[in-house]
Design a protein around this motif. Structure first.
Motif, PDB file in Angstrom:
ATOM      1  N   MET A   1     -12.364   9.670 -19.317  1.00 15.29           N
ATOM      2  CA  MET A   1     -11.423   8.967 -18.550  1.00 15.29           C
ATOM      3  C   MET A   1     -10.682  10.118 -17.651  1.00 15.29           C
ATOM      4  O   MET A   1     -10.326   9.792 -16.547  1.00 15.29           O
ATOM      5  N   ALA A   2     -10.290  11.077 -18.324  1.00 20.16           N
ATOM      6  CA  ALA A   2      -9.443  12.125 -17.352  1.00 20.16           C
ATOM      7  C   ALA A   2     -10.206  12.718 -16.311  1.00 20.16           C
ATOM      8  O   ALA A   2      -9.730  12.868 -15.305  1.00 20.16           O
ATOM      9  N   ARG A   3     -11.447  12.768 -16.299  1.00 21.74           N
ATOM     10  CA  ARG A   3     -12.400  13.123 -15.282  1.00 21.74           C
ATOM     11  C   ARG A   3     -12.621  12.405 -14.002  1.00 21.74           C
ATOM     12  O   ARG A   3     -12.758  12.781 -12.834  1.00 21.74           O
ATOM     13  N   ARG A   4     -12.288  10.860 -14.267  1.00 24.11           N
ATOM     14  CA  ARG A   4     -12.180  10.035 -13.048  1.00 24.11           C
ATOM     15  C   ARG A   4     -10.853   9.986 -12.445  1.00 24.11           C
ATOM     16  O   ARG A   4     -11.037   9.194 -11.585  1.00 24.11           O
ATOM     17  N   ILE A   5      -9.969  10.977 -12.688  1.00 19.92           N
ATOM     18  CA  ILE A   5      -8.617  10.887 -12.024  1.00 19.92           C
ATOM     19  C   ILE A   5      -8.517  11.811 -11.030  1.00 19.92           C
ATOM     20  O   ILE A   5      -8.880  13.064 -11.326  1.00 19.92           O
ATOM     21  N   SER A   6      -8.204  11.374  -9.650  1.00 12.84           N
ATOM     22  CA  SER A   6      -8.362  12.262  -8.656  1.00 12.84           C
ATOM     23  C   SER A   6      -7.019  12.853  -8.584  1.00 12.84           C
ATOM     24  O   SER A   6      -5.948  12.763  -9.312  1.00 12.84           O
ATOM     25  N   ARG A   7      -7.010  14.209  -7.944  1.00  9.82           N
ATOM     26  CA  ARG A   7      -5.868  15.000  -7.821  1.00  9.82           C
ATOM     27  C   ARG A   7      -4.820  14.234  -6.947  1.00  9.82           C
ATOM     28  O   ARG A   7      -3.378  14.331  -6.967  1.00  9.82           O
ATOM     29  N   ALA A   8      -5.186  13.319  -5.979  1.00 10.95           N
ATOM     30  CA  ALA A   8      -4.352  12.574  -5.241  1.00 10.95           C
ATOM     31  C   ALA A   8      -3.410  11.669  -6.562  1.00 10.95           C
ATOM     32  O   ALA A   8      -2.401  11.245  -6.056  1.00 10.95           O
ATOM     33  N   THR A   9      -4.333  11.284  -7.279  1.00  9.89           N
ATOM     34  CA  THR A   9      -3.587  10.261  -7.948  1.00  9.89           C
ATOM     35  C   THR A   9      -2.728  10.770  -8.844  1.00  9.89           C
ATOM     36  O   THR A   9      -1.248  10.568  -9.084  1.00  9.89           O
ATOM     37  N   VAL A  10      -2.778  12.089  -9.526  1.00 13.36           N
ATOM     38  CA  VAL A  10      -1.893  12.833 -10.304  1.00 13.36           C
ATOM     39  C   VAL A  10      -0.699  13.333  -9.435  1.00 13.36           C
ATOM     40  O   VAL A  10       0.496  12.976  -9.692  1.00 13.36           O
ATOM     41  N   ALA A  11      -0.669  13.720  -7.986  1.00 12.18           N
ATOM     42  CA  ALA A  11       0.331  13.861  -7.252  1.00 12.18           C
ATOM     43  C   ALA A  11       1.015  12.667  -7.110  1.00 12.18           C
ATOM     44  O   ALA A  11       2.455  13.022  -6.995  1.00 12.18           O
ATOM     45  N   SER A  12       0.477  11.548  -6.649  1.00 15.85           N
ATOM     46  CA  SER A  12       1.173  10.291  -6.480  1.00 15.85           C
ATOM     47  C   SER A  12       1.880   9.829  -7.677  1.00 15.85           C
ATOM     48  O   SER A  12       3.175   9.126  -7.594  1.00 15.85           O
ATOM     49  N   THR A  13       1.460   9.974  -8.766  1.00 10.50           N
ATOM     50  CA  THR A  13       2.073   9.389 -10.123  1.00 10.50           C
ATOM     51  C   THR A  13       3.204  10.205 -10.312  1.00 10.50           C
ATOM     52  O   THR A  13       4.277   9.649 -10.706  1.00 10.50           O
ATOM     53  N   ILE A  14       2.995  11.710 -10.168  1.00 20.16           N
ATOM     54  CA  ILE A  14       4.150  12.511 -10.518  1.00 20.16           C
ATOM     55  C   ILE A  14       5.308  12.052  -9.500  1.00 20.16           C
ATOM     56  O   ILE A  14       6.395  12.115  -9.927  1.00 20.16           O
ATOM     57  N   GLY A  15       4.934  11.994  -8.334  1.00 18.51           N
ATOM     58  CA  GLY A  15       6.191  11.477  -7.311  1.00 18.51           C
ATOM     59  C   GLY A  15       6.774  10.421  -7.580  1.00 18.51           C
ATOM     60  O   GLY A  15       7.979  10.235  -7.494  1.00 18.51           O
ATOM     61  N   THR A  16       6.039   9.337  -7.777  1.00 16.73           N
ATOM     62  CA  THR A  16       6.493   7.971  -8.173  1.00 16.73           C
ATOM     63  C   THR A  16       7.280   8.134  -9.433  1.00 16.73           C
ATOM     64  O   THR A  16       8.485   7.406  -9.333  1.00 16.73           O
ATOM     65  N   ALA A  17       7.000   8.980 -10.379  1.00 17.61           N
ATOM     66  CA  ALA A  17       7.942   9.072 -11.880  1.00 17.61           C
ATOM     67  C   ALA A  17       9.240   9.648 -11.141  1.00 17.61           C
ATOM     68  O   ALA A  17      10.323   9.112 -11.564  1.00 17.61           O
ATOM     69  N   ILE A 204      -1.079  16.931  -1.268  1.00 21.99           N
ATOM     70  CA  ILE A 204      -2.018  16.105  -1.032  1.00 21.99           C
ATOM     71  C   ILE A 204      -2.236  15.706   0.450  1.00 21.99           C
ATOM     72  O   ILE A 204      -1.234  15.738   1.066  1.00 21.99           O
ATOM     73  N   SER A 205      -3.547  15.310   0.764  1.00 21.34           N
ATOM     74  CA  SER A 205      -3.758  14.937   2.178  1.00 21.34           C
ATOM     75  C   SER A 205      -3.503  13.522   2.285  1.00 21.34           C
ATOM     76  O   SER A 205      -3.577  12.736   1.496  1.00 21.34           O
ATOM     77  N   ASP A 206      -4.055  12.872   3.497  1.00 21.15           N
ATOM     78  CA  ASP A 206      -3.773  11.638   3.646  1.00 21.15           C
ATOM     79  C   ASP A 206      -4.784  10.910   2.916  1.00 21.15           C
ATOM     80  O   ASP A 206      -5.881  11.410   2.770  1.00 21.15           O
ATOM     81  N   SER A 207      -5.005   9.349   3.050  1.00 22.71           N
ATOM     82  CA  SER A 207      -6.069   8.628   2.525  1.00 22.71           C
ATOM     83  C   SER A 207      -7.355   8.630   3.450  1.00 22.71           C
ATOM     84  O   SER A 207      -7.161   8.610   4.398  1.00 22.71           O
ATOM     85  N   PRO A 208      -8.459   9.185   2.686  1.00 25.69           N
ATOM     86  CA  PRO A 208      -9.622   9.348   3.307  1.00 25.69           C
ATOM     87  C   PRO A 208     -10.153   8.103   3.729  1.00 25.69           C
ATOM     88  O   PRO A 208     -10.695   7.944   5.148  1.00 25.69           O
ATOM     89  N   GLU A 209      -9.753   6.791   3.228  1.00 26.82           N
ATOM     90  CA  GLU A 209     -10.222   5.589   3.784  1.00 26.82           C
ATOM     91  C   GLU A 209      -9.403   5.306   4.887  1.00 26.82           C
ATOM     92  O   GLU A 209      -9.897   4.798   6.010  1.00 26.82           O
ATOM     93  N   PHE A 210      -8.011   5.586   5.104  1.00 28.52           N
ATOM     94  CA  PHE A 210      -7.332   5.476   6.226  1.00 28.52           C
ATOM     95  C   PHE A 210      -7.776   6.344   7.367  1.00 28.52           C
ATOM     96  O   PHE A 210      -7.753   5.739   8.738  1.00 28.52           O
ATOM     97  N   ASP A 211      -7.911   7.676   7.039  1.00 32.49           N
ATOM     98  CA  ASP A 211      -8.293   8.284   8.106  1.00 32.49           C
ATOM     99  C   ASP A 211      -9.617   8.174   8.832  1.00 32.49           C
ATOM    100  O   ASP A 211      -9.942   7.915  10.131  1.00 32.49           O
ATOM    101  N   GLU A 212     -10.504   7.512   7.841  1.00 33.85           N
ATOM    102  CA  GLU A 212     -12.008   6.913   8.493  1.00 33.85           C
ATOM    103  C   GLU A 212     -11.757   5.708   9.173  1.00 33.85           C
ATOM    104  O   GLU A 212     -12.335   5.733  10.363  1.00 33.85           O
ATOM    105  N   ALA A 213     -10.976   4.956   8.699  1.00 30.99           N
ATOM    106  CA  ALA A 213     -10.749   3.712   9.693  1.00 30.99           C
ATOM    107  C   ALA A 213     -10.117   3.989  11.057  1.00 30.99           C
ATOM    108  O   ALA A 213     -10.316   3.321  11.985  1.00 30.99           O
TER     109      ALA A 213
END
Length: 433
Positions: A1-17, A204-213
């Motif tokens: 489970m831990a391997r599937r969590i991205s670096r952006a997720t960790v940074a976003s979650t800490i910031g949200t906390a 963290i960088s911006d969302s790759p999906e957003f940048d691609e779109a």
């Protein structure tokens, strides 16, 4: 489970906390401190209602802030908006800790409190959606449930730190000292928390999906109009699936503290300890619920959580009425943790997939925050008034159960992602063979 969590997720979650520390702090203070500090002496029930009404004001501001920040997030990017929300929350929370009391400046005190709560609401309106989208859009589709639900864990950690800071401050001071100046200390810490959150989110960088779109089709110049033109059905479904998470979050975490103090006569530490225990358990249940969304689908998890929540409100109040600490704490874990986390994880995952990426931020904030304002913000106030009118909790139980079941209907309107449908078809084919 831990391997599937991205670096952006960790940074976003800490910031949200760190950001949700501020927002959660207000809910605890509104139930236990603000009636005595910012509202006239006399009718204690009227003061409590007034305090809970200021709690609701923050939720009423969240749709405004959410839509404005969502529109800018779809035009400028998710990362920039997450900086903005963090600054708004830190400034407003720090200033709340500096406010003079009603006894010092009269009616100006609650007026200023409401103004700062509005700023909190504007920041919170765009925070969770942005963190959720950053996590989901950086993740592989097979682990989107786990990553999208992770900022929910940030909410729990932030609430845990807020409740712990509030409870610890109350424990080391006399009641007079705490009401005079002690309650301000957790709010003043917000300025340091805001700086820490900004430093973390710089990595963290911006969302790759957003940048691609943005590169392929350009950004939408009118994301709100595009949303309401093309995705009305998705907006309606998003609103419905947002009902149960709000009910199962704010009745236990806000109104239950008032109920325990006013109706049961339990000391404040009993309810606060229950919130702390429930949030500690969330460290396990939130990622588990996200994994369940990836393994079994978003819809079954939402239906299970909302139906269980509807069924559990009656035993929840029965257990609160005992006043026995262990039973009260068990009630918080059953409803505020187990039922709630199933709905929160599935809501986050569904919302991150409902809308086109060009107006996704706007769609998530619009559908989620409107419901948060009506249900999450107003329900503690409504519950307190219903309890006074009916001299019991039956009316609250019926209302909460009915609202939770609306999310079951919403889940039925949401189409599961293609890869999950393919996975189920493959399993079914293998079973027939």
């Amino acid at each position: 489970m831990a391997r599937r969590i991205s670096r952006a997720t960790v940074a976003s979650t800490i910031g949200t906390a760190l950001e949700w520390y501020d927002f959660s702090l207000y809910g605890t203070a509104a139930a236990l401190v603000f009636p005595a500090v910012f509202f006239p002496a006399g009718d204690g029930f009227a003061a409590t209602l007034s305090s809970l009404a200021t709690f609701a004001v923050g939720f009423l501001a969240r749709p405004v802030g959410g839509v404005l920040i969502g529109i800018m997030g779809d035009r400028i990017g998710r990362r920039t908006m997450l900086f903005l929300t963090l600054v708004l929350m830190a400034i407003s929370s720090t200033l709340i800790g500096c406010l003079p009391s009603y006894a010092s400046i009269g009616v100006a005190a609650p007026v200023l409190l409401i103004a700062l709560r509005v700023l909190q609401g504007i920041g919170a309106g765009g925070e969770y959606a942005g963190a959720m989208l950053m996590s989901a859009e950086h993740a592989d589709r097979r682990s989107r449930g786990l990553n999208a639900s992770a900022p929910t864990l940030g909410n729990a950690v932030g609430a845990l730190i807020a409740t712990g800071a509030f409870g610890l401050t109350a424990a080391v001071m006399s009641e007079e000292q705490f009401l005079s100046f002690g309650w301000r200390i957790p709010f003043l810490i917000s300025c340091f928390i805001g700086v820490a959150g900004l430093l973390i989110r710089l990595k963290i960088s911006d969302s790759p999906e957003f940048d691609e779109a943005k590169e392929d089709n350009g950004v939408s110049r009118t994301p709100l109009r595009d949303l309401l033109t093309t995705s009305r059905r998705q907006v309606f479904a998003g609103m419905l699936i947002s009902v149960a998470p709000n009910v199962i979050s704010y009745v236990p975490s806000v109104y239950a503290l008032t109920y325990l103090a006013k109706n049961v006569g339990a000391p404040a530490w009993v309810g606060l300890t229950g919130i702390v225990i429930a949030n500690l358990v969330k460290l396990v249940t939130v990622p588990t619920a996200g994994w369940l969304c990836d393994r079994f689908g978003r819809r079954p998890v939402m239906i299970t959580g909302s139906v269980a929540g509807a069924a559990m409100f009656y035993p929840f109040f029965v257990m609160l009425d005992t006043g026995t600490p262990v039973l009260v704490w068990a009630a918080f874990v059953l409803v505020f943790t187990l039922c709630n986390d199933l709905t929160l994880a599935s809501q986050a995952t569904m919302l991150s997939e409902l809308f086109d990426v060009r107006y996704r931020y706007t769609g998530v904030t619009f559908s989620r925050e409107l419901v948060g304002a009506v249900v999450g913000g107003c329900l503690p106030f409504v519950a307190a008034q219903l309890s006074e009118w009916t001299a019991g909790y039956w009316s609250i139980v019926v209302l909460c159960a009915a609202l939770c079941l609306l999310s079951t209907l919403g889940a039925l309107l949401v189409v599961e992602p293609e890869h999950l449908r393919e996975q189920r078809a493959a399993v079914a084919t293998a079973g027939r063979e």
